[in-house]
Design an enzyme around this catalytic site. Structure first.
Site, PDB file in Angstrom:
ATOM      1  N   LYS A   1       0.789  -1.236   0.130  1.00  0.00           N
ATOM      2  CA  LYS A   1      -0.035  -0.038   0.098  1.00  0.00           C
ATOM      3  C   LYS A   1       0.739   1.176   0.078  1.00  0.00           C
ATOM      4  O   LYS A   1       0.531   1.995  -0.792  1.00  0.00           O
ATOM      5  CB  LYS A   1      -1.063  -0.014   1.138  1.00  0.00           C
ATOM      6  CG  LYS A   1      -1.963  -1.301   1.355  1.00  0.00           C
ATOM      7  CD  LYS A   1      -2.602  -0.915   2.641  1.00  0.00           C
ATOM      8  CE  LYS A   1      -1.904  -0.998   4.080  1.00  0.00           C
ATOM      9  NZ  LYS A   1      -1.399  -2.539   4.188  1.00  0.00           N
TER      10      LYS A   1
ATOM     11  N   ARG B   1     -10.386   0.642   8.837  1.00  0.00           N
ATOM     12  CA  ARG B   1      -9.707  -0.516   9.276  1.00  0.00           C
ATOM     13  C   ARG B   1     -10.706  -1.657   9.648  1.00  0.00           C
ATOM     14  O   ARG B   1     -10.247  -2.770  10.001  1.00  0.00           O
ATOM     15  CB  ARG B   1      -8.662  -0.164  10.046  1.00  0.00           C
ATOM     16  CG  ARG B   1      -7.636  -1.132   9.695  1.00  0.00           C
ATOM     17  CD  ARG B   1      -6.187  -0.367  10.102  1.00  0.00           C
ATOM     18  NE  ARG B   1      -5.106  -1.380  10.115  1.00  0.00           N
ATOM     19  CZ  ARG B   1      -3.945  -0.802   9.571  1.00  0.00           C
ATOM     20  NH1 ARG B   1      -3.885   0.230   8.982  1.00  0.00           N
ATOM     21  NH2 ARG B   1      -3.063  -1.557   9.562  1.00  0.00           N
TER      22      ARG B   1
ATOM     23  N   ARG C   1      11.585  -5.366   5.234  1.00  0.00           N
ATOM     24  CA  ARG C   1      11.269  -4.023   5.018  1.00  0.00           C
ATOM     25  C   ARG C   1      12.228  -3.107   5.701  1.00  0.00           C
ATOM     26  O   ARG C   1      12.824  -3.203   7.126  1.00  0.00           O
ATOM     27  CB  ARG C   1       9.940  -3.477   5.260  1.00  0.00           C
ATOM     28  CG  ARG C   1       9.651  -2.046   5.196  1.00  0.00           C
ATOM     29  CD  ARG C   1       8.210  -1.703   5.131  1.00  0.00           C
ATOM     30  NE  ARG C   1       7.448  -2.424   6.247  1.00  0.00           N
ATOM     31  CZ  ARG C   1       6.243  -2.601   6.386  1.00  0.00           C
ATOM     32  NH1 ARG C   1       5.648  -1.899   5.388  1.00  0.00           N
ATOM     33  NH2 ARG C   1       5.648  -3.199   7.209  1.00  0.00           N
TER      34      ARG C   1
ATOM     35  N   ARG D   1      10.825  -0.890  11.127  1.00  0.00           N
ATOM     36  CA  ARG D   1       9.791  -0.355  12.021  1.00  0.00           C
ATOM     37  C   ARG D   1       9.702  -1.350  13.235  1.00  0.00           C
ATOM     38  O   ARG D   1       9.954  -2.842  13.051  1.00  0.00           O
ATOM     39  CB  ARG D   1       8.416  -0.461  11.194  1.00  0.00           C
ATOM     40  CG  ARG D   1       8.078   0.489  10.530  1.00  0.00           C
ATOM     41  CD  ARG D   1       6.728   0.396   9.805  1.00  0.00           C
ATOM     42  NE  ARG D   1       5.787  -0.220  10.149  1.00  0.00           N
ATOM     43  CZ  ARG D   1       4.509  -0.252   9.319  1.00  0.00           C
ATOM     44  NH1 ARG D   1       4.475   0.403   8.234  1.00  0.00           N
ATOM     45  NH2 ARG D   1       3.634  -1.096   9.855  1.00  0.00           N
TER      46      ARG D   1
ATOM     47  N   ARG E   1      -0.925  -8.879  13.242  1.00  0.00           N
ATOM     48  CA  ARG E   1      -1.358  -7.954  12.347  1.00  0.00           C
ATOM     49  C   ARG E   1      -2.075  -8.778  11.243  1.00  0.00           C
ATOM     50  O   ARG E   1      -3.379  -8.068  10.862  1.00  0.00           O
ATOM     51  CB  ARG E   1      -0.170  -7.144  11.636  1.00  0.00           C
ATOM     52  CG  ARG E   1       0.319  -6.106  12.662  1.00  0.00           C
ATOM     53  CD  ARG E   1       1.709  -5.818  12.239  1.00  0.00           C
ATOM     54  NE  ARG E   1       1.742  -5.141  10.934  1.00  0.00           N
ATOM     55  CZ  ARG E   1       2.978  -4.782  10.486  1.00  0.00           C
ATOM     56  NH1 ARG E   1       3.970  -5.031  10.898  1.00  0.00           N
ATOM     57  NH2 ARG E   1       2.912  -4.173   9.494  1.00  0.00           N
TER      58      ARG E   1
HETATM   59  P1  AP5 Z   1       4.672  -1.586   2.065  1.00  0.00           P
HETATM   60  O1  AP5 Z   1       4.348  -0.587   0.893  1.00  0.00           O
HETATM   61  O2  AP5 Z   1       5.601  -1.118   3.144  1.00  0.00           O
HETATM   62  O3  AP5 Z   1       3.520  -2.293   2.491  1.00  0.00           O
HETATM   63  P2  AP5 Z   1       2.258  -1.969   3.245  1.00  0.00           P
HETATM   64  O4  AP5 Z   1       0.817  -2.495   2.544  1.00  0.00           O
HETATM   65  O5  AP5 Z   1       2.142  -0.316   3.448  1.00  0.00           O
HETATM   66  O6  AP5 Z   1       2.391  -2.662   4.494  1.00  0.00           O
HETATM   67  P3  AP5 Z   1       2.081  -2.125   6.199  1.00  0.00           P
HETATM   68  O7  AP5 Z   1       3.089  -2.734   6.925  1.00  0.00           O
HETATM   69  O8  AP5 Z   1       2.552  -0.469   5.792  1.00  0.00           O
HETATM   70  O9  AP5 Z   1       0.660  -2.127   6.291  1.00  0.00           O
HETATM   71  P4  AP5 Z   1       0.069  -2.067   7.847  1.00  0.00           P
HETATM   72  O10 AP5 Z   1      -1.402  -2.129   7.192  1.00  0.00           O
HETATM   73  O11 AP5 Z   1       0.326  -3.321   8.587  1.00  0.00           O
HETATM   74  O12 AP5 Z   1       0.720  -1.133   8.403  1.00  0.00           O
HETATM   75  P5  AP5 Z   1       0.244   0.545   8.964  1.00  0.00           P
HETATM   76  O13 AP5 Z   1       1.257   1.300   8.808  1.00  0.00           O
HETATM   77  O14 AP5 Z   1      -1.210   1.046   8.029  1.00  0.00           O
HETATM   78  O15 AP5 Z   1       5.667  -2.914   1.571  1.00  0.00           O
HETATM   79  C1  AP5 Z   1       6.028  -3.870   2.205  1.00  0.00           C
HETATM   80  C2  AP5 Z   1       7.552  -4.343   1.843  1.00  0.00           C
HETATM   81  O16 AP5 Z   1       7.326  -4.894   0.700  1.00  0.00           O
HETATM   82  C3  AP5 Z   1       8.693  -3.199   1.623  1.00  0.00           C
HETATM   83  O17 AP5 Z   1       9.849  -3.571   2.006  1.00  0.00           O
HETATM   84  C4  AP5 Z   1       8.509  -2.937   0.091  1.00  0.00           C
HETATM   85  O18 AP5 Z   1       9.588  -2.539  -0.459  1.00  0.00           O
HETATM   86  C5  AP5 Z   1       8.221  -4.479  -0.460  1.00  0.00           C
HETATM   87  N1  AP5 Z   1       7.056  -4.487  -1.520  1.00  0.00           N
HETATM   88  C6  AP5 Z   1       6.195  -3.538  -1.937  1.00  0.00           C
HETATM   89  N2  AP5 Z   1       5.825  -3.730  -3.164  1.00  0.00           N
HETATM   90  C7  AP5 Z   1       6.521  -4.907  -3.583  1.00  0.00           C
HETATM   91  C8  AP5 Z   1       6.310  -5.775  -4.722  1.00  0.00           C
HETATM   92  N3  AP5 Z   1       5.361  -5.449  -5.682  1.00  0.00           N
HETATM   93  N4  AP5 Z   1       6.957  -6.742  -4.932  1.00  0.00           N
HETATM   94  C9  AP5 Z   1       7.946  -7.049  -3.985  1.00  0.00           C
HETATM   95  N5  AP5 Z   1       8.296  -6.271  -2.747  1.00  0.00           N
HETATM   96  C10 AP5 Z   1       7.407  -5.171  -2.653  1.00  0.00           C
HETATM   97  O19 AP5 Z   1      -0.451   0.610  10.288  1.00  0.00           O
HETATM   98  C11 AP5 Z   1       0.255   0.026  11.556  1.00  0.00           C
HETATM   99  C12 AP5 Z   1      -0.134  -0.130  12.629  1.00  0.00           C
HETATM  100  O20 AP5 Z   1      -0.804   1.329  12.897  1.00  0.00           O
HETATM  101  C13 AP5 Z   1      -1.442  -1.041  12.614  1.00  0.00           C
HETATM  102  O21 AP5 Z   1      -1.123  -2.230  13.144  1.00  0.00           O
HETATM  103  C14 AP5 Z   1      -2.188  -0.320  14.057  1.00  0.00           C
HETATM  104  O22 AP5 Z   1      -2.082  -0.439  15.064  1.00  0.00           O
HETATM  105  C15 AP5 Z   1      -2.023   1.334  13.415  1.00  0.00           C
HETATM  106  N6  AP5 Z   1      -3.228   1.716  12.700  1.00  0.00           N
HETATM  107  C16 AP5 Z   1      -3.027   2.187  11.212  1.00  0.00           C
HETATM  108  N7  AP5 Z   1      -3.994   2.610  10.951  1.00  0.00           N
HETATM  109  C17 AP5 Z   1      -5.064   2.483  11.831  1.00  0.00           C
HETATM  110  C18 AP5 Z   1      -6.552   2.719  12.033  1.00  0.00           C
HETATM  111  N8  AP5 Z   1      -7.222   3.101  10.900  1.00  0.00           N
HETATM  112  N9  AP5 Z   1      -7.168   2.252  13.118  1.00  0.00           N
HETATM  113  C19 AP5 Z   1      -6.461   1.700  13.994  1.00  0.00           C
HETATM  114  N10 AP5 Z   1      -5.137   1.460  14.077  1.00  0.00           N
HETATM  115  C20 AP5 Z   1      -4.292   1.861  12.841  1.00  0.00           C
HETATM  116 MG    MG Z   2       2.376   1.329   4.753  1.00  0.00          MG
END
Ligand code: AP5
Ligand code: MG
Length: 214
Positions: A14, A89, A128, A161, A172
Site C-alpha cells: 500500500k 480498518r 522492509r 519498523r 497484524r
Molecule cells: P509496503 O508498501 O510498506 O506495504 P504496506 O501495505 O504499506 O504494509 P504496512 O505494513 O505498512 O501495512 P500495515 O497495514 O500493517 O501498516 P500501517 O502503517 O497501516 O511494502 C512492504 C514491503 O514489501 C516493503 O519492504 C516494500 O519495499 C516491499 N514491496 C512492496 N511492493 C512490492 C512488490 N510489488 N514486490 C516485492 N516487494 C514489494 O499500520 C500500522 C499500525 O498502525 C497498525 O497495526 C495499527 O496498530 C495502527 N493503525 C494504522 N491505521 C489504523 C487505523 N485506521 N485504526 C487503528 N489503528 C491503525
Molecule cells: Mg504502509
C-alpha cells in the site's frame, strides 16, 4: 476520480504504491500508520497513546484515529483528491467514515485493493526498511537501496519498523483478516482489486489505467 482509499493486508505494498500514486497525481497521501509513527517519534499525546497498540499489532482506538483523519481531510489540500492508506480498518471505522464524508461533502471515487497471499507478506514485512526522515520504503531483497542501509532520496540511515517482527506480524495478519478484509465487501461498488505479487511498476501501471488521467 481521485478521492481514493488504498487497502490490503500488512506488507501488500500500500505504502509503496501510494508513493507513486500521490507523486503522479499530485494529491496528499494520508496514511494513519505514518501519522501514528510520526506522533510516536515526536512523543506527542497521540503518539504515547498509540504506541502500545501499534507495537502489539492491534488497532489504535477509534476515538483517536477517526479524529486525526477528519482533521486531515478537512485541510484544503484534499479538495482535489487524496489517497487514504490504512483507514478505515474495520466496519465501525467505515461507518464513522461515511458520516465524516457526508459532513465534509466528499464523494469517494475508488477503493484500490492490493491482494498478496499470506506466505509472501511475512518476507516482505521482515525485510522492509524505511527512511525515518523522508518516509521512503525499501526492501533488503525486493526493493534494495542503491547503497545498503542508506536512503536513495535523502541519504539518511534506514531503520526497521518496531512492529516488523515475526511475533507482531502474525497478529497484524489476524487483525487484518478478521476486521479489515470484510471492508472489501462493504465497498464492493467502488473496489478494484490488483494482484500485488508483481513488479511495483507493473502494478502501478494497472492502477493508473483505472484512475485515469492526471
Ligand atoms: P509496503 O508498501 O510498506 O506495504 P504496506 O501495505 O504499506 O504494509 P504496512 O505494513 O505498512 O501495512 P500495515 O497495514 O500493517 O501498516 P500501517 O502503517 O497501516 O511494502 C512492504 C514491503 O514489501 C516493503 O519492504 C516494500 O519495499 C516491499 N514491496 C512492496 N511492493 C512490492 C512488490 N510489488 N514486490 C516485492 N516487494 C514489494 O499500520 C500500522 C499500525 O498502525 C497498525 O497495526 C495499527 O496498530 C495502527 N493503525 C494504522 N491505521 C489504523 C487505523 N485506521 N485504526 C487503528 N489503528 C491503525
Ligand atoms: Mg504502509
Amino acid at each position: 476520480m481521485k478521492k481514493m482509499l488504498i487497502m490490503g493486508p500488512p506488507g501488500a505494498g500500500k505504502g509503496t504504491q501510494a508513493e507513486y500514486i500521490v507523486k503522479y497525481y499530485n494529491i496528499p497521501h494520508i496514511s494513519t500508520g505514518d501519522m501514528f509513527r510520526a506522533a510516536i517519534a515526536n512523543k506527542t499525546e497521540v503518539g504515547l497513546l498509540a504506541k502500545k497498540y501499534i507495537d502489539a499489532g492491534n488497532l489504535v482506538p477509534d476515538e483517536v484515529t477517526v479524529g486525526i483523519v477528519k482533521e486531515r481531510l478537512a485541510n484544503p489540500d484534499c479538495k482535489n483528491g487524496f489517497l487514504l492508506d490504512g483507514f478505515p480498518r474495520d466496519l465501525k471505522q467505515a461507518e464513522m467514515f461515511a458520516v465524516m464524508l457526508k459532513e465534509l461533502g466528499i464523494d469517494l471515487d475508488l477503493v484500490i485493493n492490493i491482494h498478496v497471499d499470506n506466505e509472501k507478506l511475512i518476507n516482505r514485512i521482515i525485510g522492509r526498511r524505511i527512511c525515518p526522515e523522508c518516509g521512503r520504503t525499501f526492501h533488503i531483497k525486493y526493493n534494495k537501496p542503491l547503497k545498503d542501509g542508506i536512503c536513495d532520496d535523502c541519504g539518511s540511515s534506514l531503520i526497521q519498523r518496531k512492529d516488523d517482527n515475526v511475533e507482531t506480524v502474525s497478529n497484524r495478519l489476524d487483525v487484518y483478516q478478521s476486521k479489515t478484509e470484510p471492508l472489501i465487501n462493504y465497498y464492493k461498488d467502488l473496489v478494484v482489486t490488483f494482484d500485488g505479487d508483481r513488479d511495483v511498476d507493473v502494478i502501478f501501471n494497472d492502477i493508473k489505467k483505472v484512475i485515469g488521467d492526471k
